[in-house]
Design an enzyme around this catalytic site. Structure first.
Site, PDB file in Angstrom:
ATOM      1  N   GLU A 116     108.390   5.604  28.807  1.00 44.09           N
ATOM      2  CA  GLU A 116     107.875   5.518  30.181  1.00 44.09           C
ATOM      3  C   GLU A 116     108.918   5.015  31.183  1.00 44.09           C
ATOM      4  O   GLU A 116     108.800   3.923  31.745  1.00 44.09           O
ATOM      5  CB  GLU A 116     106.621   4.642  30.218  1.00 44.09           C
ATOM      6  CG  GLU A 116     105.472   5.283  29.472  1.00 44.09           C
ATOM      7  CD  GLU A 116     104.138   4.566  29.673  1.00 44.09           C
ATOM      8  OE1 GLU A 116     104.147   3.371  30.011  1.00 44.09           O
ATOM      9  OE2 GLU A 116     103.099   5.212  29.482  1.00 44.09           O
TER      10      GLU A 116
ATOM     11  N   GLU B 179     100.207   9.887  24.403  1.00 47.31           N
ATOM     12  CA  GLU B 179      99.404   8.681  24.181  1.00 47.31           C
ATOM     13  C   GLU B 179      98.046   8.839  24.846  1.00 47.31           C
ATOM     14  O   GLU B 179      97.940   9.409  25.937  1.00 47.31           O
ATOM     15  CB  GLU B 179     100.065   7.445  24.817  1.00 47.31           C
ATOM     16  CG  GLU B 179     101.351   6.993  24.194  1.00 47.31           C
ATOM     17  CD  GLU B 179     101.913   5.746  24.905  1.00 47.31           C
ATOM     18  OE1 GLU B 179     101.136   4.993  25.519  1.00 47.31           O
ATOM     19  OE2 GLU B 179     103.127   5.549  24.857  1.00 47.31           O
TER      20      GLU B 179
HETATM   21  C1  GAL Z   1     101.727   2.973  27.637  1.00 43.40           C
HETATM   22  C2  GAL Z   1     102.948   2.521  26.876  1.00 43.40           C
HETATM   23  C3  GAL Z   1     102.557   1.938  25.534  1.00 43.40           C
HETATM   24  C4  GAL Z   1     101.411   0.972  25.676  1.00 43.40           C
HETATM   25  C5  GAL Z   1     100.270   1.651  26.392  1.00 43.40           C
HETATM   26  C6  GAL Z   1      99.061   0.791  26.617  1.00 43.40           C
HETATM   27  O1  GAL Z   1     101.938   3.095  28.980  1.00 43.40           O
HETATM   28  O2  GAL Z   1     103.837   3.572  26.672  1.00 43.40           O
HETATM   29  O3  GAL Z   1     103.675   1.298  24.977  1.00 43.40           O
HETATM   30  O4  GAL Z   1     101.832  -0.135  26.418  1.00 43.40           O
HETATM   31  O5  GAL Z   1     100.703   2.069  27.645  1.00 43.40           O
HETATM   32  O6  GAL Z   1      98.061   1.504  27.300  1.00 43.40           O
END
Ligand code: GAL
Length: 674
Positions: A156, A315
């Site tokens: 990110e 994710e």
């Molecule tokens: C994302 C990040 C992850 C984790 C996640 C939590 O933005 O890449 O490492 O922090 O958020 O929602």
């Protein structure tokens, strides 16, 4: 159109997630259990190493990769592939202690302290050197591992740095951009205003919060520079990976319409686009279908960055997150719906943050497939396993694409320019929200919509919608004209064509760059409305639309008037117009209208362009993927009620049922018709 399979090794749609075994190295029993449960949940990949730098290199120059190799071996032996991150998302304490220039400097010129993550100076030579060492070591250790599927660069990307290295690079970047001619820059930035002319590039500083933040050109160029600098950094990692493992594709994970980086520019360097989706499901400010609609928009943004291949949902949270104001649980069925929505919009993966909840620190209450209870008999685990089983059935969909006849123009530069501009009502400009709303009003008709930059080719489209296209980049005026001339339907709104790419106003009438001729209107005034103000547009067919927030007064020059304002000193004046130009039509909507009125206008454009529209119950999304002469139509019930969809035909890949006529969808249910 042929399929484009991202990962031939995996038979269904890939199912995986962030996995942090380095947090559990003292618990071999847990690591064993992880693999057993991953198989039970139908996981086909795991994303490793996102924040593993200190486990790889606990002290400068001391490296440990055996644990990683062992875990990759075990995963692979069990049919689970590895998406491997480079660990540059967070820096070890030893690094910051010894090399403080790796830490960022903020917009007051103050250096950060060590801590948190994603806060490196992207220019600092020492940071790049240390990353290069660890990435090379990682390749030495597992670069030829048969389970290595893909590189996930850092994590990110985001943020800005105002340190001396970055300032120097900014000056060089500007000198390059303005042909080493400071007079050119002064002219483009209109610096004579407030006596802000520069004599030399060396005098330019970034927009410090206690410095020069009042020049629109400077502010905009700083944002462009930040994207350039981040991309330049990312390229330095990619160069190492491509040199040593050219066969392994690279990605980095994006965040929605992240404000600080123009993802379109970064994507040119990537093999695959991936992103992290965390909508605030079941919030109290919009309907559930609206939340899903925005998520659908975000997926379409990601897909449209590389239209010739699927993207990846890198994710998503199986249950809840820990960083929303109120961290609400996804209701039963919503995880499946949201996962299949990603696939419907063109993703070939469904991945999570995270596989297992950690015991401590910042994200200890962030949702995961496995929580602190640690067993597979939870509701969330069962829902994840259900998604795993569904994805396994979708191997035919792998590599198919979404082909759209409708494009919505969205530019990062335009967003920055609109926000930075001093004028209108500061609170209600809402460019992204306006684009999202426009998207939702379009997909209401069951059509897929690409979200593309304004200077992209329009050759594949029949309908182009350009909300608030304030900045007209070079060539865009001409491209829009050509599009309409050859028969395209164009719809633009208030605030079109005020400035060029440096934020200098067009002279001789808005919309500039030749667009007054295309639309047959000149916008003479722009009124900003308070929430208590009221006005309407009455259309020639007798319908009425509510006006909110913005209303332009038009001088019509060869266009047909479709609607006029009803009130105020501009009552009776044109508000919506249409002009035939070549074989097509250019429609100008001078006010921010309510959804029903916008939908009527959009439906007319779709019909005039011959794009097939569908009658859908409110809250049901319809998306299509296709390739090799086959079509897969997704119906997503984004409501908590039963919905009936008319005129559906095909075999539902999820349950094998034949549908011919009415499709009944239970709350949050999905059907995929082949
Ligand atoms: C994302 C990040 C992850 C984790 C996640 C939590 O933005 O890449 O490492 O922090 O958020 O929602």
């Amino acid at each position: 159109m042929e399929r484009r399979i991202l990962f031939p090794q995996i038979s269904g749609i890939m199912h995986g997630g962030d996995y942090n075994p380095e947090q559990w190295l003292d618990r071999p029993d847990i690591l064993e259990e992880d693999i057993r449960l991953m198989k039970e949940a139908g996981m086909t990949s795991a994303t490793l190493g996102v924040f593993s730098w200190t486990t790889y290199e606990p002290r400068e120059g001391e490296f440990h990769f055996d644990w990683l190799k062992e875990i990759m071996d075990k995963l692979y032996a069990n049919g689970i592939y590895t998406v491997l991150a480079t660990p540059s998302g967070a820096r070890p304490a030893w690094l910051d202690e010894k090399y403080p220039e790796a830490m960022r400097v903020d917009d007051y010129g103050v250096r950060y302290h060590h801590g948190v993550r994603h806060n490196h100076c992207m220019s600092a030579p020492i940071y790049r050197e240390k990353v290069s060492i660890i990435v090379n070591k990682l390749i030495d250790a597992v670069g030829d591992h048969p389970g290595l599927l893909m590189w996930h660069i850092s994590n990110e990307f985001g943020g800005e740095c105002y340190c001396e290295h970055c300032v120097k690079r900014f000056r060089n970047y500007l000198a390059e951009k303005f042909d080493h001619d400071i007079a050119k820059l002064n002219k483009a930035w209109w610096t004579t205003f407030w006596s802000h002319d520069y004599n030399d590039f060396s005098q330019i500083e970034p927009p410090y919060s206690n410095g020069e933040f009042s020049n629109m050109g400077l502010n905009l160029e700083w944002k462009r520079f930040t994207t350039w600098s981040m991309t330049d950094y990312m390229k330095s990692e990619i160069a190492i990976l491509k040199e040593r493992t050219p066969q392994i594709p690279v990605t980095t994970n994006y965040m929605k319409l992240f404000y600080g980086l123009d993802y379109r520019v970064m994507s040119r360097e990537l093999d695959v686009v991936s992103w992290d989706s965390y909508p605030a499901f079941h919030n109290d400010w919009e309907s559930f279908a609206d939340t899903m609609g925005e998520n659908s928009f975000d997926h379409a943004v990601m897909r449209s960055m590389k239209k010739d291949r699927p993207f990846m949902l890198m994710e998503s949270a199986p249950g809840l997150v820990n960083w929303h104001g109120c961290n609400k649980m996804k209701r039963p069925g919503v995880h499946r719906l949201a996962s299949l929505q990603a696939v419907a919009l063109g993703s070939d993966t469904v991945q999570y943050f995270q596989w297992r909840k950690g015991r401590g620190s910042f994200e200890q209450y962030h949702g995961a497939v496995l929580d602190h209870l640690g067993t597979g008999d939870t509701r969330i685990f069962r829902e994840v396993a259900q998604v795993g089983a569904d994805l396994e059935k979708l191997s035919d969909i792998r590599g198919t694409l979404v082909k759209s006849k409708v494009a919505l123009l969205f530019d990062w530069d335009n967003m920055w320019a609109i926000d930075a501009m001093r004028g209108m009502s500061q609170e209600t400009k809402e460019y992204p929200k306006t684009c999202i709303q426009m998207y939702k009003n379009l997909i209401r008709f069951g059509v897929d919509v690409d979200i593309i930059p304004s200077d992209d080719s329009l050759d594949d489209y029949e309908v182009v919608v350009a909300p608030m296209l304030y900045m007209i980049r070079p060539g865009v005026g001409e491209s829009l004209k050509r599009f309409v001339e050859r028969g395209g339907q164009l719809l633009a709104t208030y605030l079109t064509g005020y400035v060029d790419e440096n934020q200098l106003n067009f002279l001789g009438g808005f919309p500039g760059d030749g667009l007054t001729e295309l639309f047959g209107v000149v916008s003479e005034e722009l009124d900003s409305l308070y929430p208590t103000d009221h006005n309407q547009v009455r259309f020639t067919d007798g319908t009425v639309g509510e006006v909110r927030e913005y209303a332009e007064m038009l001088r019509v020059n060869g266009a047909e008037v479709l609607g006029t304002y009803t009130e105020d000193y501009y009552g009776g004046m044109p508000a919506v117009t249409s002009k035939t130009y070549g074989k097509g039509r250019a429609c100008y909507v001078a006010a921010r209208l309510d959804d029903a009125a916008m939908q009527r206008l959009l439906e007319e454009c779709l019909k005039a362009a011959g794009v097939t529209t569908y009658e859908l119950p409110c809250g049901v999304e319809r998306h299509t993927r296709e390739a090799d002469g086959k079509q897969y139509v997704f119906y997503l019930n984004c409501t908590d009620e039963i919905q009936q969809v008319k005129d559906v035909k095909g075999t539902n890949l999820l349950n094998g049922e034949q549908v011919d006529g009415m499709l009944a969808l239970s709350p949050y249910d999905v059907a995929i018709l082949a």
